[in-house]
Design a protein around this motif. Sequence first.
Motif, PDB file in Angstrom:
ATOM      1  N   LEU A   1      -3.624  -9.659   1.987  1.00 36.52           N
ATOM      2  CA  LEU A   1      -2.153 -10.214   1.800  1.00 36.52           C
ATOM      3  C   LEU A   1      -1.936  -8.564   0.414  1.00 36.52           C
ATOM      4  O   LEU A   1      -0.914  -8.049   0.777  1.00 36.52           O
ATOM      5  N   VAL A   2      -2.374  -8.739  -0.023  1.00 42.18           N
ATOM      6  CA  VAL A   2      -2.004  -7.172  -1.372  1.00 42.18           C
ATOM      7  C   VAL A   2      -2.425  -5.952  -0.528  1.00 42.18           C
ATOM      8  O   VAL A   2      -1.851  -4.814  -0.897  1.00 42.18           O
ATOM      9  N   LEU A   3      -3.201  -6.277   0.103  1.00 40.54           N
ATOM     10  CA  LEU A   3      -3.797  -4.876   0.637  1.00 40.54           C
ATOM     11  C   LEU A   3      -2.611  -4.105   2.019  1.00 40.54           C
ATOM     12  O   LEU A   3      -2.096  -2.859   2.189  1.00 40.54           O
ATOM     13  N   LYS A   4      -1.548  -5.484   2.626  1.00 40.20           N
ATOM     14  CA  LYS A   4      -0.896  -4.989   3.811  1.00 40.20           C
ATOM     15  C   LYS A   4      -0.169  -4.296   2.826  1.00 40.20           C
ATOM     16  O   LYS A   4       0.992  -4.422   3.125  1.00 40.20           O
ATOM     17  N   ASP A   5       0.241  -5.856   1.789  1.00 37.04           N
ATOM     18  CA  ASP A   5       2.075  -5.500   0.623  1.00 37.04           C
ATOM     19  C   ASP A   5       2.166  -3.511   0.481  1.00 37.04           C
ATOM     20  O   ASP A   5       2.787  -2.778   0.512  1.00 37.04           O
ATOM     21  N   TYR A   6       0.859  -3.054   0.027  1.00 34.42           N
ATOM     22  CA  TYR A   6       0.429  -1.965  -0.646  1.00 34.42           C
ATOM     23  C   TYR A   6       0.554  -0.797   0.356  1.00 34.42           C
ATOM     24  O   TYR A   6       1.589   0.368   0.238  1.00 34.42           O
ATOM     25  N   VAL A   7       0.038  -0.934   2.001  1.00 37.21           N
ATOM     26  CA  VAL A   7       0.171  -0.317   3.180  1.00 37.21           C
ATOM     27  C   VAL A   7       1.220   0.093   4.116  1.00 37.21           C
ATOM     28  O   VAL A   7       2.060   0.906   3.878  1.00 37.21           O
ATOM     29  N   ASN A   8       2.411  -1.491   3.739  1.00 37.14           N
ATOM     30  CA  ASN A   8       3.351  -1.552   4.258  1.00 37.14           C
ATOM     31  C   ASN A   8       4.533  -0.356   2.807  1.00 37.14           C
ATOM     32  O   ASN A   8       5.208   0.303   2.741  1.00 37.14           O
ATOM     33  N   LYS A   9       4.270  -0.313   1.633  1.00 37.69           N
ATOM     34  CA  LYS A   9       5.104   0.117   1.053  1.00 37.69           C
ATOM     35  C   LYS A   9       4.807   1.243   0.904  1.00 37.69           C
ATOM     36  O   LYS A   9       5.463   2.441   0.545  1.00 37.69           O
ATOM     37  N   VAL A  10       3.302   1.527   1.241  1.00 35.91           N
ATOM     38  CA  VAL A  10       2.640   3.719   1.869  1.00 35.91           C
ATOM     39  C   VAL A  10       3.493   3.895   2.989  1.00 35.91           C
ATOM     40  O   VAL A  10       4.264   5.277   2.434  1.00 35.91           O
TER      41      VAL A  10
END
Length: 52
Positions: free
Chosen positions: A37-46
Motif C-alpha cells: 500500500l505504501v509503495l503504491k501510494d509513493y509511486v502514484n505520487k511520483v
Amino acid sequence: MKPLKNKVSITLDEDLVERIKQLAENDDRSFSQYINLVLKDYVNKVDATHPK
C-alpha cells in the motif's frame, strides 16, 4: 481475479521494520499488505509529479 504478485526479498533497517509492523497492525493489515500500500501510494505520487 486477484492481481498477480511477485515475491521479493529486501533488507530493511530494524527500526523501520518495527515501525511498519506497528503501522500495519494499527491499520489491520499484514506487513506485506502495508508495504504494498505504501509503495503504491509513493509511486502514484511520483508519477503525478514526474509524468513518463
